[in-house]
Write a protein that holds these residues in place. Structure first.
Motif, PDB file in Angstrom:
ATOM      1  N   ILE A  36       0.813  -1.226   0.000  1.00 49.63           N
ATOM      2  CA  ILE A  36       0.000   0.000   0.000  1.00 49.63           C
ATOM      3  C   ILE A  36       0.841   1.268   0.000  1.00 49.63           C
ATOM      4  CG2 ILE A  36      -1.895  -1.193   1.188  1.00 49.63           C
ATOM      5  CD1 ILE A  36      -1.136   0.247   3.741  1.00 49.63           C
ATOM      6  N   GLY A  37       2.151   1.093   0.036  1.00 49.48           N
ATOM      7  CA  GLY A  37       3.002   2.285  -0.050  1.00 49.48           C
ATOM      8  C   GLY A  37       3.364   2.823   1.323  1.00 49.48           C
ATOM      9  N   LYS A  38       4.528   3.438   1.350  1.00 45.59           N
ATOM     10  CA  LYS A  38       5.100   3.923   2.607  1.00 45.59           C
ATOM     11  C   LYS A  38       4.164   4.891   3.338  1.00 45.59           C
ATOM     12  CE  LYS A  38       8.876   4.670   5.276  1.00 45.59           C
ATOM     13  NZ  LYS A  38       8.058   4.881   6.457  1.00 45.59           N
ATOM     14  N   ASN A  39       3.620   5.833   2.581  1.00 42.68           N
ATOM     15  CA  ASN A  39       2.805   6.856   3.233  1.00 42.68           C
ATOM     16  C   ASN A  39       1.552   6.288   3.880  1.00 42.68           C
ATOM     17  OD1 ASN A  39       4.080   9.389   3.060  1.00 42.68           O
ATOM     18  ND2 ASN A  39       3.779   9.334   0.833  1.00 42.68           N
ATOM     19  N   ASN A  40       0.848   5.462   3.116  1.00 37.44           N
ATOM     20  CA  ASN A  40      -0.341   4.832   3.675  1.00 37.44           C
ATOM     21  C   ASN A  40       0.015   3.976   4.872  1.00 37.44           C
ATOM     22  OD1 ASN A  40      -2.579   5.698   2.243  1.00 37.44           O
ATOM     23  ND2 ASN A  40      -2.088   4.367   0.500  1.00 37.44           N
ATOM     24  N   TYR A  41       1.131   3.315   4.718  1.00 38.62           N
ATOM     25  CA  TYR A  41       1.555   2.442   5.799  1.00 38.62           C
ATOM     26  C   TYR A  41       1.789   3.227   7.093  1.00 38.62           C
ATOM     27  CZ  TYR A  41       4.323  -0.701   8.631  1.00 38.62           C
ATOM     28  OH  TYR A  41       4.784  -1.450   9.674  1.00 38.62           O
ATOM     29  N   THR A  42       2.569   4.314   6.972  1.00 31.90           N
ATOM     30  CA  THR A  42       2.881   5.104   8.160  1.00 31.90           C
ATOM     31  C   THR A  42       1.614   5.720   8.760  1.00 31.90           C
ATOM     32  OG1 THR A  42       4.767   5.757   6.824  1.00 31.90           O
ATOM     33  CG2 THR A  42       4.594   6.740   8.997  1.00 31.90           C
ATOM     34  N   SER A  43       0.740   6.185   7.871  1.00 30.36           N
ATOM     35  CA  SER A  43      -0.452   6.870   8.375  1.00 30.36           C
ATOM     36  C   SER A  43      -1.451   5.925   9.005  1.00 30.36           C
ATOM     37  CB  SER A  43      -1.167   7.625   7.256  1.00 30.36           C
ATOM     38  OG  SER A  43      -0.288   8.450   6.582  1.00 30.36           O
ATOM     39  N   TRP A  44      -1.642   4.754   8.381  1.00 29.17           N
ATOM     40  CA  TRP A  44      -2.802   3.947   8.754  1.00 29.17           C
ATOM     41  C   TRP A  44      -2.489   2.592   9.392  1.00 29.17           C
ATOM     42  CZ3 TRP A  44      -6.653   7.042   8.873  1.00 29.17           C
ATOM     43  CH2 TRP A  44      -6.743   8.092   7.958  1.00 29.17           C
ATOM     44  N   ILE A  45      -1.339   2.026   9.059  1.00 29.22           N
ATOM     45  CA  ILE A  45      -1.069   0.689   9.577  1.00 29.22           C
ATOM     46  C   ILE A  45      -0.205   0.732  10.836  1.00 29.22           C
ATOM     47  CG2 ILE A  45      -0.138  -1.598   9.029  1.00 29.22           C
ATOM     48  CD1 ILE A  45      -2.692  -0.766   7.457  1.00 29.22           C
ATOM     49  N   GLU A  46       0.813   1.571  10.793  1.00 26.66           N
ATOM     50  CA  GLU A  46       1.703   1.649  11.936  1.00 26.66           C
ATOM     51  C   GLU A  46       0.973   1.940  13.247  1.00 26.66           C
ATOM     52  OE1 GLU A  46       6.176   2.620  10.873  1.00 26.66           O
ATOM     53  OE2 GLU A  46       5.102   4.370  11.651  1.00 26.66           O
ATOM     54  N   PRO A  47       0.010   2.865  13.262  1.00 26.34           N
ATOM     55  CA  PRO A  47      -0.683   3.154  14.529  1.00 26.34           C
ATOM     56  C   PRO A  47      -1.616   2.031  15.004  1.00 26.34           C
ATOM     57  CG  PRO A  47      -0.954   4.957  12.934  1.00 26.34           C
ATOM     58  CD  PRO A  47      -0.404   3.782  12.190  1.00 26.34           C
ATOM     59  N   LEU A  48      -1.863   1.024  14.165  1.00 31.45           N
ATOM     60  CA  LEU A  48      -2.742  -0.069  14.578  1.00 31.45           C
ATOM     61  C   LEU A  48      -2.051  -0.913  15.636  1.00 31.45           C
ATOM     62  CD1 LEU A  48      -4.138  -1.471  11.208  1.00 31.45           C
ATOM     63  CD2 LEU A  48      -5.312  -0.014  12.867  1.00 31.45           C
ATOM     64  N   HIS A  49      -2.843  -1.326  16.609  1.00 30.11           N
ATOM     65  CA  HIS A  49      -2.270  -2.175  17.649  1.00 30.11           C
ATOM     66  C   HIS A  49      -3.117  -3.446  17.735  1.00 30.11           C
ATOM     67  CE1 HIS A  49      -0.190  -3.280  21.216  1.00 30.11           C
ATOM     68  NE2 HIS A  49      -1.289  -3.253  21.953  1.00 30.11           N
ATOM     69  N   LEU A  50      -2.498  -4.556  17.321  1.00 32.63           N
ATOM     70  CA  LEU A  50      -3.250  -5.819  17.345  1.00 32.63           C
ATOM     71  C   LEU A  50      -3.384  -6.297  18.788  1.00 32.63           C
ATOM     72  CD1 LEU A  50      -4.473  -8.174  15.599  1.00 32.63           C
ATOM     73  CD2 LEU A  50      -2.250  -9.276  15.854  1.00 32.63           C
ATOM     74  N   THR A  51      -4.627  -6.464  19.253  1.00 32.17           N
ATOM     75  CA  THR A  51      -4.817  -6.858  20.652  1.00 32.17           C
ATOM     76  C   THR A  51      -5.238  -8.321  20.789  1.00 32.17           C
ATOM     77  OG1 THR A  51      -7.096  -6.048  20.563  1.00 32.17           O
ATOM     78  CG2 THR A  51      -5.429  -4.544  21.437  1.00 32.17           C
ATOM     79  N   ALA A  52      -5.949  -8.846  19.782  1.00 34.16           N
ATOM     80  CA  ALA A  52      -6.368 -10.249  19.891  1.00 34.16           C
ATOM     81  C   ALA A  52      -6.600 -10.813  18.513  1.00 34.16           C
ATOM     82  CB  ALA A  52      -7.653 -10.348  20.716  1.00 34.16           C
ATOM     83  N   LEU A  53      -6.426 -12.108  18.412  1.00 34.33           N
ATOM     84  CA  LEU A  53      -6.636 -12.779  17.146  1.00 34.33           C
ATOM     85  C   LEU A  53      -7.243 -14.139  17.454  1.00 34.33           C
ATOM     86  CD1 LEU A  53      -6.111 -12.454  14.104  1.00 34.33           C
ATOM     87  CD2 LEU A  53      -3.826 -13.346  14.449  1.00 34.33           C
ATOM     88  N   ASP A  54      -8.539 -14.147  17.708  1.00 33.54           N
ATOM     89  CA  ASP A  54      -9.181 -15.422  18.010  1.00 33.54           C
ATOM     90  C   ASP A  54     -10.634 -15.404  17.549  1.00 33.54           C
ATOM     91  OD1 ASP A  54     -10.312 -13.749  19.882  1.00 33.54           O
ATOM     92  OD2 ASP A  54      -9.013 -14.426  21.497  1.00 33.54           O
TER      93      ASP A  54
END
Ligand code: ADP
Ligand code: MG
Length: 453
Positions: free
Chosen positions: A17-35
């Motif tokens: 998705i590109g560096k900019n999108n990544y920094t803006s939208w993915i980096e701040p995501l915090h995965l808390t659970a995966l079930d």
């Protein structure tokens, strides 16, 4: 384990998705659970979560599945400590409130407020009483009764002062409200910067999350198309949320050239009030108030009676110039250790007094009127009789008669050597039309203001 998978997913996303999108939208995501087939993420704001969900959740899910996790859904929530204090607020306001709590003040892209510009220090007189009353009403809060409040008037008549006063007052009375004050120029600057840095969603979010938006000197965005567009959407979004907007400009909404019609008409939906040029009493009041401050500041300095009256009488341009004159006068008097007398004032302020003395010329009137009606200056004095030229010419004649001490034959000479009876006719024509034509009245008011400021 999950985290390792998430790390790999993030790396792949960064490429996709590109560096900019990544920094803006993915980096701040915090995965808390995966079930239970759900990937849960903490996000800074609801808005942020919506955006990621709409734009990137398919990518995220596909990649997680490729990592061997069976997930069918992604959920984005704002962590409890951010949203809890706001739980009692209406749902519509939630995203805004959440980010309000998380964002510190210095992240608001507004301009700082001048602590001297308060209601206390604003002198009220006939020319500004309406604007002042409207500003007071907005500052007192309560239900939003007119939106926007549109303040307009010539340079140095107190628009910025009133806006800052509103902001101070609201912050005092309702400290939880997010008040954003900035100039239209700063709005544009922020907008362009957001475009360049691809942070437009952040930009939108910030501007849509305030409770009170104040934009000073909005005429600045006229002709700046994409900024206008963005401003229009911000404006509508806030009005829809019933948030207060305060706008200032150097002229009425309808008179701002190159401002989109839909913006003009939106501006006219609220309360439009103007600050008229100062009159003698107001000027004297302002001088007295400032002089008191200075006398307290420069202890022992004396001011002879009649000096303030003299200044109020002679300096009629605008309050800024008036203040500048007083400041200089006190500074000078304290430097030389003398009482402020009429003589001292005349010496010390010779240049300002001379400039204020400047008489309006017929040529200036013709130029401004031609500009206003979009005709050539040469047509003012030329022989054309077409209505769209003759009428502005008559307006100029009328203003020349009103605003200069020139005689009718003199005015005739400046209008291409016309006879004084032609001038009388022109002046009468305008006087006659004025009684029925409100557009003409507005034009005259604006022109008078432009010429006298
Ligand atoms: P504008 O934004 O309309 O160009 P400002 O608000 O910047 O004008 O005012 C110019 C200066 O004049 C400021 O220092 C302001 O405090 C002062 N001023 C204007 N009107 C008043 C008033 N009614 N009372 C006191 N000060 C005033
Ligand atoms: Mg201003």
């Amino acid at each position: 384990m999950t985290n390792e998978a998430w790390c790999r997913v993030r790396e792949t996303l960064a490429v996709r998705i590109g560096k900019n999108n990544y920094t803006s939208w993915i980096e701040p995501l915090h995965l808390t659970a995966l079930d239970e087939g759900i990937a849960r993420f903490d996000v800074p704001t609801t808005f942020f979560g919506d955006w990621v969900s709409r734009n990137f959740s398919d990518h995220i899910l596909a990649l997680l599945n490729a990592e061997g996790h069976q997930v069918g859904r992604a959920e984005f929530t704002v962590p409890a400590q951010a949203s809890a204090p706001m739980a009692q607020k209406p749902a519509a306001a939630k995203p805004a409130r959440v980010s309000a709590k998380r964002r510190t003040d210095d992240e608001l892209p507004g301009a700082s407020l001048d602590s001297r510009f308060t209601f206390d220090s604003f002198v009220v007189g006939k020319p500004n009483e309406l604007a002042h009353a409207a500003a007071r009403r907005v500052a007192e809060g309560g239900p939003v009764s007119f939106n926007p409040l549109f303040l307009y008037g010539g340079v140095g008549l107190g628009k910025t002062h009133l806006m800052h006063a509103i902001a101070h007052e609201i912050q005092l009375r309702q400290p939880h409200l997010r008040v954003l004050y900035l100039s239209a120029e700063q709005f544009m600057y922020r907008f362009v910067q957001a475009l360049r840095e691809r942070q437009i969603m952040d930009f939108k979010e910030i501007f849509r999350s305030v409770d009170v938006l104040m934009v000073d000197d909005v005429q600045f965005i006229a002709g700046k198309d994409s900024t206008q567009e963005e401003f229009f959407h911000t404006f509508n979004a806030l009005v829809d949320q019933n948030k207060q907007i305060v706008i200032s400009a150097d002229r009425a909404p309808g008179e701002i050239k190159d401002l989109e019609d839909r913006i003009k008409s939106r501006m006219q939906c609220g309360l439009v009030v103007d600050l008229h040029p100062t009159d003698y009493e107001l000027r004297l009041g302002i001088l007295q108030q400032k002089a008191e401050l200075y006398i307290a500041q420069y202890k022992g300095l004396q001011i002879s009676s009649g000096v303030l009256e003299f200044l109020a009488h002679r300096i009629t341009t605008n309050v800024r110039v008036l203040e500048g004159a007083l400041t200089r006068l006190f500074a000078f008097a304290s430097l030389v250790g003398r009482e402020i007398t009429l003589d001292l004032a005349q010496d010390c302020l010779a240049d300002i007094l001379r400039a204020s003395d400047r008489k309006l010329t017929i040529e200036e009137i013709q130029r401004k009127v031609a500009e206003h009606y979009n005709i050539r200056l040469s047509d003012m004095i030329g022989p054309k009789r077409l209505r769209n030229i003759a009428r502005p010419r008559q307006v100029a004649m009328y203003l020349a008669k009103q605003l200069t001490p020139r005689s009718l034959p003199e005015i005739g000479r400046r209008f291409g050597g016309r006879d004084h009876t032609t001038i009388i006719h022109g002046v009468r024509k305008i006087e006659e039309l004025m009684t029925s034509d409100s557009q003409l009245n507005d034009d005259l008011q604006l022109l008078r203001r432009l010429l006298q400021s």
